[in-house]
Design a protein around this motif. Structure first.
Motif, PDB file in Angstrom:
ATOM      1  N   TRP A 295       0.762  -1.708   0.177  1.00  0.00           N
ATOM      2  CA  TRP A 295       0.145  -0.026  -0.118  1.00  0.00           C
ATOM      3  C   TRP A 295       0.659   0.911   0.158  1.00  0.00           C
ATOM      4  O   TRP A 295       0.277   2.116  -0.534  1.00  0.00           O
ATOM      5  CB  TRP A 295      -0.494   0.108   0.936  1.00  0.00           C
ATOM      6  N   ALA A 296       1.739   1.231   0.975  1.00  0.00           N
ATOM      7  CA  ALA A 296       2.080   2.448   0.686  1.00  0.00           C
ATOM      8  C   ALA A 296       4.147   2.661  -0.330  1.00  0.00           C
ATOM      9  O   ALA A 296       3.776   4.113  -1.552  1.00  0.00           O
ATOM     10  CB  ALA A 296       3.778   2.200   2.212  1.00  0.00           C
ATOM     11  N   LEU A 297       3.913   1.695  -1.291  1.00  0.00           N
ATOM     12  CA  LEU A 297       5.118   1.713  -2.217  1.00  0.00           C
ATOM     13  C   LEU A 297       3.373   2.175  -2.866  1.00  0.00           C
ATOM     14  O   LEU A 297       3.901   2.624  -4.189  1.00  0.00           O
ATOM     15  CB  LEU A 297       5.007   0.460  -2.703  1.00  0.00           C
ATOM     16  N   VAL A 298       2.341   1.763  -3.703  1.00  0.00           N
ATOM     17  CA  VAL A 298       1.688   2.149  -4.593  1.00  0.00           C
ATOM     18  C   VAL A 298       1.288   3.970  -4.721  1.00  0.00           C
ATOM     19  O   VAL A 298       1.220   4.335  -4.957  1.00  0.00           O
ATOM     20  CB  VAL A 298       0.147   1.391  -4.924  1.00  0.00           C
ATOM     21  N   LEU A 299       0.869   4.093  -2.981  1.00  0.00           N
ATOM     22  CA  LEU A 299       0.677   5.444  -2.577  1.00  0.00           C
ATOM     23  C   LEU A 299       1.142   6.871  -2.921  1.00  0.00           C
ATOM     24  O   LEU A 299       1.240   7.465  -3.539  1.00  0.00           O
ATOM     25  CB  LEU A 299       0.336   5.471  -1.167  1.00  0.00           C
ATOM     26  N   VAL A 301       4.341   5.277  -5.655  1.00  0.00           N
ATOM     27  CA  VAL A 301       3.868   5.713  -7.051  1.00  0.00           C
ATOM     28  C   VAL A 301       2.357   6.300  -7.865  1.00  0.00           C
ATOM     29  O   VAL A 301       3.063   7.836  -8.302  1.00  0.00           O
ATOM     30  CB  VAL A 301       3.574   4.882  -8.085  1.00  0.00           C
ATOM     31  N   ILE A 302       1.219   6.490  -6.844  1.00  0.00           N
ATOM     32  CA  ILE A 302       0.249   7.445  -7.239  1.00  0.00           C
ATOM     33  C   ILE A 302       0.160   9.082  -6.935  1.00  0.00           C
ATOM     34  O   ILE A 302       0.425  10.227  -7.935  1.00  0.00           O
ATOM     35  CB  ILE A 302      -1.363   7.039  -6.899  1.00  0.00           C
ATOM     36  N   PHE A 308       2.947  14.621 -12.208  1.00  0.00           N
ATOM     37  CA  PHE A 308       3.336  14.916 -13.378  1.00  0.00           C
ATOM     38  C   PHE A 308       2.616  14.188 -14.591  1.00  0.00           C
ATOM     39  O   PHE A 308       2.533  15.403 -16.019  1.00  0.00           O
ATOM     40  CB  PHE A 308       4.364  13.326 -13.561  1.00  0.00           C
ATOM     41  N   ILE A 309       1.156  13.406 -14.588  1.00  0.00           N
ATOM     42  CA  ILE A 309       0.369  14.259 -15.575  1.00  0.00           C
ATOM     43  C   ILE A 309      -0.390  15.769 -15.556  1.00  0.00           C
ATOM     44  O   ILE A 309      -0.444  16.082 -16.292  1.00  0.00           O
ATOM     45  CB  ILE A 309      -1.061  13.079 -15.294  1.00  0.00           C
TER      46      ILE A 309
END
Length: 317
Positions: A295-299, A301-302, A308-309
């Motif tokens: 969960w921490a890694l996904v958060l 990355v998001i 950036f987007i």
């Protein structure tokens, strides 16, 4: 050094000046190159003139460089010397017309003088008046050659500036432009000086008595005017290229700064997430959760991709 051109000889003949030296009756052109005091004194006594010294020439006001004295016409101009060498200079050159003899005084090697001396070896001149006109022609031709060289250099530099690969150094290009600007401005100064000289030269008796020579002198004046306009155009082009190069440097620097700014902002939210989950509190809800690490890694990355987007949609990248 004293060089002598005579009607009965082809080309220059170097002269050694001593107490017995006398000017030849058939002398057409006496060229004093960085003369000694003895050489100047010998020529002065031979023609009853008071030649300007190097110090006097340097400190003469522009209005005092053109005058008539003792039946002779004195013409002093500032010419470009050593244009093909790393350090070109501006040097005073004096032309004296006296009794159909041309006397020149200079302190630097000038290519125009060398070219004209070689021409005299193949096509003799009649007297000092004709020699003065042909010498002025050679000086104007040399000025045109120098300006053409600088114009070609500026064109090549222009192409290099606007078609250069990314990250190419601007230093050599700016150095070329700076040297071209220095030579062009000195050449323009020389042409302005020559323009005044050629206008005053029309008062010399060697030209007054011959309509053909007056026409020749007028033609030289037109050439000088055209070259002066060309030098002004080239100088303006160089100024534009310098401004353009500095503008491109600023754009590249801004792009680099923007890149690092965006990278810093993109990594700021993931750093915040990592900092939060790096705290060692016993009551953190995700501390003993089996999916806490993913969960921490996904958060992270998001939180990094989202800015950036957003920057891309705003057109900042």
């Amino acid at each position: 050094m004293l060089n002598l051109l005579r009607r009965t000889a082809r080309g220059f003949v170097p002269q050694t000046v001593d107490a017995d030296w006398r000017a030849s009756d058939d002398a057409i052109w006496i060229d004093l190159v960085n003369p000694t005091a003895e050489e100047e004194r010998a020529v002065e006594e031979a023609y009853g003139l008071d030649l300007p010294t190097r110090e006097e020439t340097k400190h003469l006001e522009p209005s005092s460089r053109l005058y008539q004295e003792s039946g002779a016409t004195f013409l002093t101009a500032t010419l470009l010397a050593r244009a093909d060498e790393p350090h070109p200079v501006a040097t005073p050159v004096t032309l004296v017309l006296a009794n159909d003899v041309l006397i020149t005084i200079r302190y630097e090697p000038l290519k125009a003088f060398t070219i004209f001396a070689e021409r005299c070896a193949h096509a003799p001149v009649a007297d000092g008046g004709e020699a003065a006109l042909e010498l002025l022609d050679a000086i104007v031709e040399r000025s045109a050659e120098v300006l053409e060289q600088q114009s070609n250099l500026v064109h090549e530099t222009s192409v290099a500036i606007f078609n250069r690969p990314p990250s190419t150094a601007f230093g050599p290009l700016l150095s070329d432009l700076a040297r071209a600007q220095s030579i062009t401005s000195t050449a323009r100064k020389s042409l302005v000086s020559l323009s005044r000289l050629s206008s005053f030269a029309a008062l010399a008796q060697e030209f007054q008595k011959d309509e053909g020579r007056r026409g020749h002198l007028t033609s030289i004046q037109h050439d000088i005017q055209a070259l002066t306009e060309q030098s002004s155009f080239t100088s303006g082009h160089i100024s534009f290229l310098l401004d353009a190069a500095l503008g491109l440097i600023n754009i590249e620097q801004n792009s680099i700064i923007k890149f690092f700014s965006v990278v810093a902002v993109v990594f700021l939210p993931p750093t915040l997430v990592a900092s939060i989950y790096g705290m060692n509190f016993d009551l953190m809800p995700e501390l003993k959760w089996a999916m806490g690490y993913p969960w921490a890694l996904v958060l992270m990355v998001i939180s990094g991709v989202a800015p950036f987007i957003w920057f891309k949609r705003k057109g900042w990248l």
